[in-house]
Design an enzyme around this catalytic site. Structure first.
Site, PDB file in Angstrom:
ATOM      1  N   TYR A 163       0.833  -1.222  -0.030  1.00  0.00           N
ATOM      2  CA  TYR A 163       0.072   0.033   0.027  1.00  0.00           C
ATOM      3  C   TYR A 163       0.767   1.242   0.092  1.00  0.00           C
ATOM      4  CZ  TYR A 163      -3.075   3.643   1.486  1.00  0.00           C
ATOM      5  OH  TYR A 163      -3.575   4.879   1.791  1.00  0.00           O
TER       6      TYR A 163
ATOM      7  N   GLU B 211      -3.205   7.361  -4.081  1.00  0.00           N
ATOM      8  CA  GLU B 211      -3.336   6.292  -3.372  1.00  0.00           C
ATOM      9  C   GLU B 211      -3.288   4.875  -4.265  1.00  0.00           C
ATOM     10  OE1 GLU B 211      -7.027   4.816  -1.531  1.00  0.00           O
ATOM     11  OE2 GLU B 211      -6.056   5.031   0.462  1.00  0.00           O
TER      12      GLU B 211
END
Ligand code: GDP
Ligand code: MN
Length: 382
Positions: free
Chosen positions: A101, A189
């Protein structure tokens, strides 16, 4: 402005962030043709602006044409948390070894950028954040200093990404940071950023929010305009530069200042009505702005009454009154206006409105009485 995944990936590519190339498709036939061109196995992904597509059945692997056709048919039209899928993104399937992530965003409290990296990415990152926050490496970045290669390398090491991923992950972090800053994004993101079985790092998902206030620097952003799930009223309002949000009620609302617009919504609710929109026309309540605002509200068939609530602070009420009358000459309104004007030169404004003898305007002196009148008109017209 939020980008769809495929737009985010196209944006990433400009800054050298590695992604799989692919194609968008709006029909099953287009999807199958695209999959044939790309070569199997492919992954078909619902393009909706909401997370959790994977869990909702909006991300599927297809090993051959039959599977591509089946999945395309199932995903197009699929409702994912209230977002109906109208477009697919099809790309070459990736053999995933590990899912990470990465995000860049603003830390408003600290007044710096924040970069998060975790070795435990994938569809359950929210749970990781809740149960194992220490497994997410947090790095504050001073915008005046930026993120250099060494700092990026330290960050991927701090997040304990697999050794074989670190070189390319650090390069990717630098590229994503450029996308975030030079690309004028508020949020970038990537979940998951993957390490492939061949040892390469790739952005497999993309969430990008562009900073609308930087739009003047980016004429190329017009290519990101939506392909249809945006409210028509909102699109028209945007074209006219209005701060408008469509809602479901029957009372159209025009107010000057976001605070007053929100209070107006509340008061309409308080007296038993429901707002058709939020619309803040800001400081300049001139004829042009007023005509544009009325035009947008007029396109909403649910509107039965229009509540115009203006407090004249810097803007003078008499100017607003003239603006409304001029606007009425330009727009044939489908519903009447209930007008509350208060503040600077209000008496003069009321005289102007009265002398115009317009059938379309009802004047009220207070916000609450205006809201009541508008709600009554809306109810009796329904
Ligand atoms: P989200 O659920 O909306 O965040 O959609 P993602 O794009 O993140 O996809 C969800 C999950 O699908 C990922 O975490 C991957 O595990 C899986 N996935 C997506 N693309 C591929 C691919 O090309 N190959 C494989 N094997 N899995 C994929
Ligand atoms: Mn994802």
């Amino acid at each position: 402005m939020d980008l769809y995944e495929y737009q985010g990936k196209q944006y990433f590519a400009r800054f050298g962030v590695p992604t799989s190339s692919g194609e968008a498709a709006d029909t099953v036939a287009e999807a199958v043709a695209a999959a044939d061109r790309i070569g199997y196995p492919v992954v078909l992904k619902a393009q909706v602006q909401v997370g959790g597509r994977g869990k909702a059945g909006g991300v599927k692997l297809a090993a051959n044409r039959e599977e591509a056709e089946l999945h395309a048919g199932n995903i197009l039209g699929l409702d994912i948390k209230g977002h109906v899928t109208k477009r697919l993104w099809i790309e070459k399937a990736t053999d995933i070894a590990r899912e990470y992530y990465v995000s860049f965003t603003l830390d408003r409290a600290a007044k710096v950028y924040l970069c998060l990296v975790s070795a435990r990415g994938g569809i359950d990152i929210e749970e990781v954040a809740a149960t194992a926050p220490d497994s997410i490496a947090r790095l504050h970045i001073d915008p005046l200093v930026g993120l250099d290669r060494a700092a990026a390398a330290a960050q991927v090491a701090a997040a304990e990404l697999d050794e074989e991923a670190r070189e390319e992950a650090a390069d990717t972090l630098v590229a994503l940071y450029r996308c975030f800053v030079e690309g004028d994004a508020d949020l970038v993101e990537v979940n998951p950023l993957v390490l492939t079985t061949e040892g390469h790092v790739l952005a497999l998902d993309a969430k990008v929010t562009l900073d609308d206030d930087a739009g003047f620097r980016h004429p190329e952003w017009t290519e990101f305009v939506d392909f249809g799930d945006v409210d028509v009223r909102e699109r028209l309002a945007k074209e006219k530069g209005l701060n408008y949000i469509g809602l479901d009620g029957s009372v159209g609302i025009i107010a000057n200042g976001a605070g007053l617009a929100m209070s107006t919504l509340d008061v309409v609710n308080q007296v038993g009505g429901s707002a058709a929109n939020f619309l803040d026309i800001g400081g300049g309540a001139n004829a042009d702005v007023m005509a544009n605002a009325l035009e947008v509200i007029n396109t909403d068939p649910k509107v039965r009454a229009i509540l115009v609530n203006i407090f004249g602070g810097i803007v003078r009420c008499d100017e607003v009154a003239r603006g409304i009358l001029t606007a009425l000459g330009r727009v044939a309104l489908a519903s009447p206006i209930v007008l509350r004007l208060d503040g600077t030169n209000a008496a003069e404004a009321h005289r102007i409105i009265e002398e115009a003898h317009s059938d379309s305007i009802v004047t009220e002196l207070t916000m609450i009485s205006a809201a009541k009148a508008a709600v009554e008109i809306a109810a009796s017209a329904a």
